[in-house]
Design an enzyme around this catalytic site. Structure first.
Site, mmCIF file in Angstrom:
data_model
loop_
_atom_site.group_PDB
_atom_site.id
_atom_site.type_symbol
_atom_site.label_atom_id
_atom_site.label_comp_id
_atom_site.label_asym_id
_atom_site.label_seq_id
_atom_site.Cartn_x
_atom_site.Cartn_y
_atom_site.Cartn_z
ATOM 1 N N CYS A 1 0.836 -1.697 0.302
ATOM 2 C CA CYS A 1 0.229 0.322 0.206
ATOM 3 C C CYS A 1 1.223 1.317 -0.228
ATOM 4 O O CYS A 1 0.219 2.299 -0.381
ATOM 5 C CB CYS A 1 -0.757 -0.121 1.187
ATOM 6 S SG CYS A 1 -1.593 -1.452 1.284
ATOM 7 N N HIS B 1 -2.367 8.003 5.787
ATOM 8 C CA HIS B 1 -2.784 6.667 5.070
ATOM 9 C C HIS B 1 -4.262 5.803 5.881
ATOM 10 O O HIS B 1 -4.715 5.290 4.781
ATOM 11 C CB HIS B 1 -1.329 5.070 5.875
ATOM 12 C CG HIS B 1 -1.592 4.511 4.840
ATOM 13 N ND1 HIS B 1 -1.777 4.555 3.634
ATOM 14 C CD2 HIS B 1 -1.862 2.784 5.287
ATOM 15 C CE1 HIS B 1 -1.918 3.181 2.830
ATOM 16 N NE2 HIS B 1 -2.029 2.396 4.289
ATOM 17 N N GLU C 1 -1.201 4.773 13.104
ATOM 18 C CA GLU C 1 -0.744 6.383 12.701
ATOM 19 C C GLU C 1 -0.540 7.594 13.480
ATOM 20 O O GLU C 1 -0.156 7.935 13.644
ATOM 21 C CB GLU C 1 -1.607 6.231 11.629
ATOM 22 C CG GLU C 1 -0.934 7.127 10.114
ATOM 23 C CD GLU C 1 -1.712 7.894 9.299
ATOM 24 O OE1 GLU C 1 -1.147 8.335 8.686
ATOM 25 O OE2 GLU C 1 -2.330 6.535 8.822
ATOM 26 N N LYS D 1 -9.093 8.463 1.717
ATOM 27 C CA LYS D 1 -9.622 6.794 1.807
ATOM 28 C C LYS D 1 -11.220 6.937 2.126
ATOM 29 O O LYS D 1 -12.187 6.335 1.775
ATOM 30 C CB LYS D 1 -9.077 6.154 2.670
ATOM 31 C CG LYS D 1 -7.933 5.615 2.026
ATOM 32 C CD LYS D 1 -7.194 4.459 2.159
ATOM 33 C CE LYS D 1 -5.410 4.264 1.893
ATOM 34 N NZ LYS D 1 -4.453 5.273 2.323
ATOM 35 N N HIS E 1 -9.608 2.204 -0.401
ATOM 36 C CA HIS E 1 -8.443 2.124 -0.389
ATOM 37 C C HIS E 1 -7.585 1.311 -1.544
ATOM 38 O O HIS E 1 -8.417 0.215 -2.072
ATOM 39 C CB HIS E 1 -7.602 1.084 0.946
ATOM 40 C CG HIS E 1 -6.490 0.739 0.909
ATOM 41 N ND1 HIS E 1 -5.354 1.221 0.203
ATOM 42 C CD2 HIS E 1 -5.460 0.162 1.938
ATOM 43 C CE1 HIS E 1 -4.212 1.322 0.549
ATOM 44 N NE2 HIS E 1 -4.611 0.947 2.042
ATOM 45 N N PHE F 1 1.678 -2.903 3.935
ATOM 46 C CA PHE F 1 1.730 -4.524 4.431
ATOM 47 C C PHE F 1 3.217 -4.794 4.162
ATOM 48 O O PHE F 1 4.315 -4.622 2.864
ATOM 49 C CB PHE F 1 1.508 -5.566 4.029
ATOM 50 C CG PHE F 1 -0.121 -5.333 4.274
ATOM 51 C CD1 PHE F 1 -0.866 -4.836 5.362
ATOM 52 C CD2 PHE F 1 -1.385 -6.613 3.891
ATOM 53 C CE1 PHE F 1 -2.595 -5.562 5.396
ATOM 54 C CE2 PHE F 1 -2.759 -7.232 4.148
ATOM 55 C CZ PHE F 1 -2.957 -5.782 4.823
#
Length: 410
Positions: free
Chosen positions: A163, A302, A313, A334, A339, A397
């Protein structure tokens, strides 16, 4: 001495609009792209919603024959790149093609091709697998097809950092121009992974929201968040060495000032709980750009709408900014487009450029109430104000952290 790098063109394929103008109007109108999955029968799937790109006809953006030799993620990339090149008024006949490179990444490549050809293998045997299966499927074909379509003969990269792919791709393109490997880079990310195995896999990982309410499925930083909504699309920008852009009279949207990366070295899916890795990426971008943390007023987070990401985050932002974190405006794009995986950072980068240009910070749509530890300003409302700097975060990830800092050209 490193060279200055600016943004001179942009292109978007998104769940709320194809083309930068339609996408940006969707952002300002707080349009959400969430709807029942239509690409396959999702009756037996726990996850029912996705952020799909609607009404995309590849032949409107490229040669029909060429489009047939591309999977969806590559088609998105070629379409977005074409818009960005046109927007930048970049005439390849007047450029040295070996000084114009490409860094367009995809986190996954084509799950469609894998599903389709595996089905053929199981049903009809190995001799019936399509000859072009591998070149259709592999993730570097986004960069390959963009380069072929537009005659880009310079440095060609395919960054794959889950991502964080879009942000890393733009960051590595930035570095390539800074240190003389190219004068122009076509950079960004693309993804088209809303498929049976894609949805099933992320659902089994408990990463996807199981909400059936489009207004409450992707709600970053909300106490009721239950996972992310998978989106698809592409974001591509033209990055250019400042003097090269000025010589050809290019319109300059913004300057890329800094780029920071780190690895959590912690877990294959969860960010580090203390946020140290993401904090290091943010401070790295600010140090690289020569900007003091007190000068930053806005972060495009994010912000995936998963429990772990939004909490960790937030911890990262507090760790990086200390007491100043309370002064920041933080939002998540998002909340409207879901996403986009490998394309997320690139589309969010474009959002940041438009926010700088118009002095507008969009709200985190759907956000109602956060839990106790999530006590920063996550933009429950939009703001019309000057945005001197924008810091965009992407976390992938595997522990990949990337942050990129942009500003008005000084």
């Amino acid at each position: 001495m490193s060279r200055r790098v600016v943004v001179t063109g942009m292109g978007v394929v998104s769940p709320i609009g194809i083309g930068v103008e339609e996408f940006w109007q969707g952002i300002k109108q707080e349009r959400i792209g969430f709807a029942p999955i239509t690409g396959f029968d999702a009756t037996d799937y726990k996850c029912k919603l996705a952020a799909q790109v609607r009404d995309f006809q590849p032949e409107n953006y490229m040669d029909k024959k060429a489009a047939r030799r591309m999977e969806r993620f590559s088609q998105f990339a070629v379409a977005a790149a074409g818009e960005a090149i046109k927007d930048a008024a970049l005439d390849m006949e007047k450029e040295d093609p070996y000084r114009v490179g490409c860094a367009v990444g995809s986190g996954i490549g084509s799950l469609q091709a894998i599903e389709r050809e595996y089905g053929r293998l199981m049903e009809k045997g190995p001799s019936r697998v399509a000859p072009l299966f591998v070149p259709l499927m592999i993730s570097n074909m986004a960069a390959g097809n963009v380069s072929i379509a537009y005659g880009l003969k310079g440095k060609s990269l395919n960054v794959v950092t889950a991502c964080a792919t879009g942000t890393n791709s733009i960051g590595e393109a930035f570095r390539s121009i800074q240190y003389g490997d190219a004068d122009v880079m076509v950079a960004g990310g693309t993804e088209g992974a809303i498929t049976p195995v894609g949805i099933a896999g992320f659902t089994s990982l408990t990463a996807l929201s199981d909400s059936t309410d489009p207004a409450r499925c992707s709600i970053p930083f909300d106490k009721d968040r239950s996972g992310f909504v998978m989106g698809e699309g592409a974001g591509v920008v033209i990055l250019e060495e400042l003097e090269h852009a000025r010589r050809r009279g290019a319109r300059i949207y913004a300057e890329v000032l800094g780029y920071g990366c780190s690895s959590d070295a912690y877990h294959i899916t969860s960010p580090a709980e203390d946020g140290a890795g993401a904090a290091k990426a943010m401070t790295g971008a600010m140090e690289d750009g020569g900007v003091k943390l007190e000068e930053i007023t806005y972060i495009n987070a994010h912000g995936t709408s998963t429990h772990h990401n939004d909490l960790f985050e937030t911890r990262a932002i507090k760790l990086a900014f200390g007491a100043h974190a309370k002064n920041l405006k933080i939002n998540s794009t998002k909340s409207m487009i879901g996403h986009l995986l490998g394309a997320a950072g690139a589309v969010e980068f474009i959002t940041c450029v438009k926010e700088l240009e118009e002095g507008y910070i969009h709200r985190t749509v759907g956000l109602q109430e956060s839990e106790e530890e999530l006590d920063l300003n996550y933009c429950k409302e939009s703001f019309q104000e000057e945005v001197p700097y924008a810091l965009s975060n992407s976390l992938g990830f595997g522990g990949h952290n990337a942050s990129i800092l942009i500003a008005h050209v000084r």
